[in-house]
Structure formats: C-alpha cells, structure tokens
Design an enzyme around this catalytic site. Structure first.
Site, PDB file in Angstrom:
ATOM      1  N   GLN A  43       0.829  -1.215   0.000  1.00  0.00           N
ATOM      2  CA  GLN A  43       0.000   0.000   0.000  1.00  0.00           C
ATOM      3  C   GLN A  43       0.858   1.258   0.000  1.00  0.00           C
ATOM      4  O   GLN A  43       1.732   1.425   0.852  1.00  0.00           O
ATOM      5  CB  GLN A  43      -0.907  -0.011   1.232  1.00  0.00           C
ATOM      6  CG  GLN A  43      -1.968   1.053   1.186  1.00  0.00           C
ATOM      7  CD  GLN A  43      -2.924   0.945   2.361  1.00  0.00           C
ATOM      8  OE1 GLN A  43      -2.862   0.020   3.153  1.00  0.00           O
ATOM      9  NE2 GLN A  43      -3.817   1.901   2.470  1.00  0.00           N
ATOM     10  N   ALA A  48       6.492   1.202   5.683  1.00  0.00           N
ATOM     11  CA  ALA A  48       7.406   0.229   5.060  1.00  0.00           C
ATOM     12  C   ALA A  48       7.445   0.404   3.539  1.00  0.00           C
ATOM     13  O   ALA A  48       8.516   0.361   2.920  1.00  0.00           O
ATOM     14  CB  ALA A  48       7.003  -1.202   5.422  1.00  0.00           C
ATOM     15  N   CYS A  49       6.295   0.628   2.926  1.00  0.00           N
ATOM     16  CA  CYS A  49       6.244   0.783   1.468  1.00  0.00           C
ATOM     17  C   CYS A  49       6.925   2.079   1.036  1.00  0.00           C
ATOM     18  O   CYS A  49       7.574   2.121  -0.010  1.00  0.00           O
ATOM     19  CB  CYS A  49       4.798   0.731   0.973  1.00  0.00           C
ATOM     20  SG  CYS A  49       4.031  -0.886   1.264  1.00  0.00           S
ATOM     21  N   THR A  50       6.804   3.123   1.845  1.00  0.00           N
ATOM     22  CA  THR A  50       7.486   4.381   1.550  1.00  0.00           C
ATOM     23  C   THR A  50       8.996   4.183   1.604  1.00  0.00           C
ATOM     24  O   THR A  50       9.720   4.639   0.721  1.00  0.00           O
ATOM     25  CB  THR A  50       7.025   5.489   2.523  1.00  0.00           C
ATOM     26  OG1 THR A  50       5.625   5.696   2.339  1.00  0.00           O
ATOM     27  CG2 THR A  50       7.781   6.788   2.286  1.00  0.00           C
ATOM     28  N   ALA A  53      10.011   2.198  -1.531  1.00  0.00           N
ATOM     29  CA  ALA A  53       9.873   3.014  -2.743  1.00  0.00           C
ATOM     30  C   ALA A  53      10.967   4.080  -2.807  1.00  0.00           C
ATOM     31  O   ALA A  53      11.541   4.326  -3.877  1.00  0.00           O
ATOM     32  CB  ALA A  53       8.493   3.652  -2.791  1.00  0.00           C
TER      33      ALA A  53
END
Length: 157
Positions: A43, A48-50, A53
């Site tokens: 998401q 964590a995804c930030t 990315a």
C-alpha cells in the site's frame, strides 16, 4: 482459495497493461530490449512501502547506468499513486492493479502471515526481468528494509 503462481528464473514474465500514476497505459512489452526491476508492494504511503519506494528512487541512477528500469505495482488507485509519487519524489512508473490480476499472474497476492494471522493480501515481492522479458530473479515475501541493497548486489550494481 486458488493455487498461487510461483515464477521461477527462465520463465516468461507475464505481460500486462496497467495505468501509471499519470493515467498513462504502461505495458511490460514496452520495456522489451532493456532490463527491468518490478516490485510489488502492499500500500502506497505506508511506512514500510514508503521506505522501499524511496530506496528504489535513490537507486534509479545506478540501476539505469547498468541498464535497468524500475516499476512499482500496487492495488492503489491512480490518484493515490500520483499523491505518493509527488509526496516522495518518485520518478519511476507506479502502476495501479486494483483488481489484483497482475499481482495474481506474478504470484504476489494470496495467503500470508500477518502478525500471526493468516490473511489474504499482497505478498511483497520483487522481480528482475531480462531484455527478452524472462524472469531472471523472483524474490517473494521479502522485507521492505534493506531489500533494495540486496537487489543491487544481485544485479551487480
């Protein structure tokens, strides 16, 4: 529950056409002739995804110098991906796969253990695709932190 696909090195990467954060159609076939790193993340705009990315963004120049492009894929809507890209300065394509068809073709959606519970969701994964569209590496169920450094090492960057 349907059987999950697991891609292996040497297999053709499943083709796709999805919208990016600008609403432009992007297909795997447009990257034919160059190498590609595709990462699937749960998401946009979560911690964590930030991290993942942004680490990929910081690595785009060395990856590009070695002939690799980067693409991120999530279930997020195009407008959320646009906000994510703008907020964090992400310059590579972020693709929207709301119905999880591409996730399922790559084996990145299915049962997973989330804090001790078995749930159905996105399995954080990364694929290295060669110039002919074949899977070179398939990394499933990876951790966001430190993952990009591992990918760089694997591809010799």
């Amino acid at each position: 529950m349907t059987e999950r696909v697991i891609l292996e090195p040497g297999m053709p990467a499943p083709d796709f056409t999805l919208l990016d954060q600008d609403g432009t159609e992007r297909s795997l076939s447009e990257f034919r002739g160059s190498k590609l790193v595709i990462f699937f993340y749960p998401q946009a705009m979560t911690p964590a995804c930030t991290t993942e990315a942004c680490e990929f963004q910081e690595s785009t120049a060395p990856l590009a110098a070695a002939g690799y492009s980067v693409i991120g894929v999530s279930r997020d809507a195009v407008d959320k991906l646009k906000r994510f890209a703008e907020r964090d300065g992400l310059e590579y394509p972020l693709l929207s796969d709301p119905d999880t068809a591409v996730h399922r073709a790559y084996g990145t959606f299915g049962e997973k253990n989330s804090y001790g519970r078995i749930v159905e969701g996105v399995i954080r994964s990364t694929f290295v695709i060669d110039e002919e569209g074949k899977v070179e590496r398939a990394l499933y169920n990876i951790k966001a932190t430190g993952h990009v450094a591992r990918v760089l090492k694997m591809v010799g960057v």
